[in-house]
Design a protein around this motif. Structure first.
Motif, short mmCIF file in Angstrom:
data_model
loop_
_atom_site.label_atom_id
_atom_site.label_comp_id
_atom_site.label_asym_id
_atom_site.label_seq_id
_atom_site.Cartn_x
_atom_site.Cartn_y
_atom_site.Cartn_z
N LEU A 69 0.77 -1.10 0.03
CA LEU A 69 0.03 -0.11 0.11
C LEU A 69 0.82 1.27 -0.14
O LEU A 69 1.44 1.32 0.86
N PRO A 71 1.08 5.33 -0.98
CA PRO A 71 0.41 6.80 -1.35
C PRO A 71 0.80 7.12 -2.73
O PRO A 71 0.28 7.98 -3.41
N ILE A 89 0.82 -5.19 2.55
CA ILE A 89 2.08 -4.83 3.44
C ILE A 89 1.97 -3.22 3.42
O ILE A 89 1.49 -2.31 2.37
N GLY A 91 3.81 0.40 5.45
CA GLY A 91 5.00 0.91 6.03
C GLY A 91 4.71 1.17 7.48
O GLY A 91 3.64 1.81 7.89
N LEU A 94 5.84 6.27 10.51
CA LEU A 94 4.87 7.51 10.89
C LEU A 94 4.77 8.61 9.90
O LEU A 94 5.70 8.85 9.23
N ARG A 100 7.21 12.42 2.98
CA ARG A 100 8.57 12.41 2.59
C ARG A 100 8.70 11.04 1.53
O ARG A 100 9.94 11.06 1.33
N ASP A 101 7.78 10.42 1.24
CA ASP A 101 7.54 9.29 0.37
C ASP A 101 8.69 8.33 0.92
O ASP A 101 9.35 7.56 0.29
N ARG A 115 -0.81 -0.51 -4.77
CA ARG A 115 -1.85 0.06 -4.52
C ARG A 115 -2.09 1.53 -3.70
O ARG A 115 -1.33 1.41 -2.64
N ARG A 116 -2.81 2.12 -4.37
CA ARG A 116 -2.93 3.39 -3.47
C ARG A 116 -4.53 3.53 -2.68
O ARG A 116 -5.26 2.76 -3.11
N LEU A 120 -4.56 11.03 -0.27
CA LEU A 120 -4.02 11.66 0.71
C LEU A 120 -3.47 11.03 1.78
O LEU A 120 -3.66 9.54 1.90
N MET A 122 -2.71 8.80 5.12
CA MET A 122 -3.46 8.26 6.23
C MET A 122 -2.77 7.87 7.32
O MET A 122 -1.47 7.40 7.11
N ALA A 127 -5.20 3.30 7.27
CA ALA A 127 -4.89 2.72 5.93
C ALA A 127 -5.11 1.23 6.09
O ALA A 127 -5.82 0.71 5.02
N1 SAM Z 1 5.03 9.56 5.21
C1 SAM Z 1 5.08 8.22 4.58
C2 SAM Z 1 5.42 8.39 3.10
O1 SAM Z 1 5.37 9.20 2.71
O2 SAM Z 1 5.40 7.35 2.41
C3 SAM Z 1 3.70 7.47 4.81
C4 SAM Z 1 3.50 7.17 6.17
S1 SAM Z 1 1.83 6.27 6.41
C5 SAM Z 1 1.29 7.26 7.87
C6 SAM Z 1 1.99 4.58 6.70
C7 SAM Z 1 1.73 3.76 5.81
O3 SAM Z 1 0.15 3.74 5.66
C8 SAM Z 1 2.26 4.01 4.28
O4 SAM Z 1 3.47 3.52 4.50
C9 SAM Z 1 1.61 3.09 3.48
O5 SAM Z 1 1.77 1.81 3.53
C10 SAM Z 1 -0.03 3.47 4.24
N2 SAM Z 1 -0.70 4.39 3.40
C11 SAM Z 1 -0.87 5.66 3.92
N3 SAM Z 1 -1.71 6.39 3.23
C12 SAM Z 1 -1.87 5.91 2.27
C13 SAM Z 1 -2.63 6.07 0.91
N4 SAM Z 1 -3.28 7.30 0.68
N5 SAM Z 1 -2.44 5.24 -0.13
C14 SAM Z 1 -1.60 3.90 0.24
N6 SAM Z 1 -1.10 3.67 1.39
C15 SAM Z 1 -1.13 4.66 2.34
#
Ligand code: SAM
Length: 195
Positions: A69, A71, A89, A91, A94, A100-101, A115-116, A120, A122, A127
């Protein structure tokens, strides 16, 4: 995942276990040498399954299909993806604002499909919650979300959360149990530092 278990991360993982069941979450890639004693008690008590192995060592990738998953993925997750993948899977990263991807580090390592969940960022528990809802048949467009909600503690105190959350039946953002108290505590700490 991030080094160490912050209070925030513990609350998120506890909520994920409650939401999807202990048999459906595996925390991978913990530092080598980790023992049961290093796992925070609330997670141990909920029966957290964990490993120091990387995902692709823990799972037989020749037999199982993995979906990260991400973004930044080009395709949004669909209910039919349930048929195509064995593991999803996330990440254990935080959220940073702006993002910052950092999920791309996982993408390079795993070389699996991505997949996204909309455009935005989450929180990780959101997620997972959204993924579960989609795989159980609710398309992304039918899920009610709130973006960047303001959490208000009193007339004068409020914090904006820079994430997208699922709304509950009372139109309130779903946060892990205990998170409101933690956010309040953190905001009081920041104020104390300021004065
Ligand atoms: N700041 C991180 C980045 O830029 O990649 C994202 C951190 S997010 C809090 C934690 C995890 O939630 C991500 O690694 C991803 O697996 C999932 N996630 C959060 N938002 C998502 C989105 N819009 N689409 C897909 N996965 C998402």
């Amino acid at each position: 995942m991030e080094q160490g278990f912050t209070e925030w991360v513990i609350l998120e993982y506890c909520q994920i276990i409650r939401d999807i069941g202990r048999d459906n979450l595996i925390l991978t890639s913990l530092p080598s040498g980790t023992t049961d004693q290093d796992i925070p008690r609330p997670l141990r008590e909920l029966g957290l399954v964990w490993t120091t192995k990387e995902v692709n060592e823990y799972v037989d990738v020749s037999k199982s299909k993995l979906c990260l998953l991400d973004p930044r993925a080009e395709t949004d997750l669909q209910p039919l993806d349930k048929e195509s993948f064995d593991y999803f899977i996330f990440g254990g990263i935080l959220g940073d604002h702006p993002p910052r991807d950092r999920t791309s580090e996982l993408k390079k390592k795993l070389e699996c499909e991505t997949r996204r969940l909309g455009n935005l960022q989450m929180t990780t528990d959101t997620a997972v919650r959204t993924t579960k809802m989609i795989l159980e048949g609710t398309p992304f467009e039918k899920i009610e979300f709130i973006d960047y909600p303001e959490i208000r503690f009193s007339k004068h105190e409020a914090t904006e959360m820079p994430f997208r959350y699922v709304l509950d039946e009372n139109k309130e953002p779903i946060l892990p149990a205990g998170m409101l108290d933690l956010i309040k505590k953190d905001s009081e700490k920041t104020l104390d530092d300021f004065f």
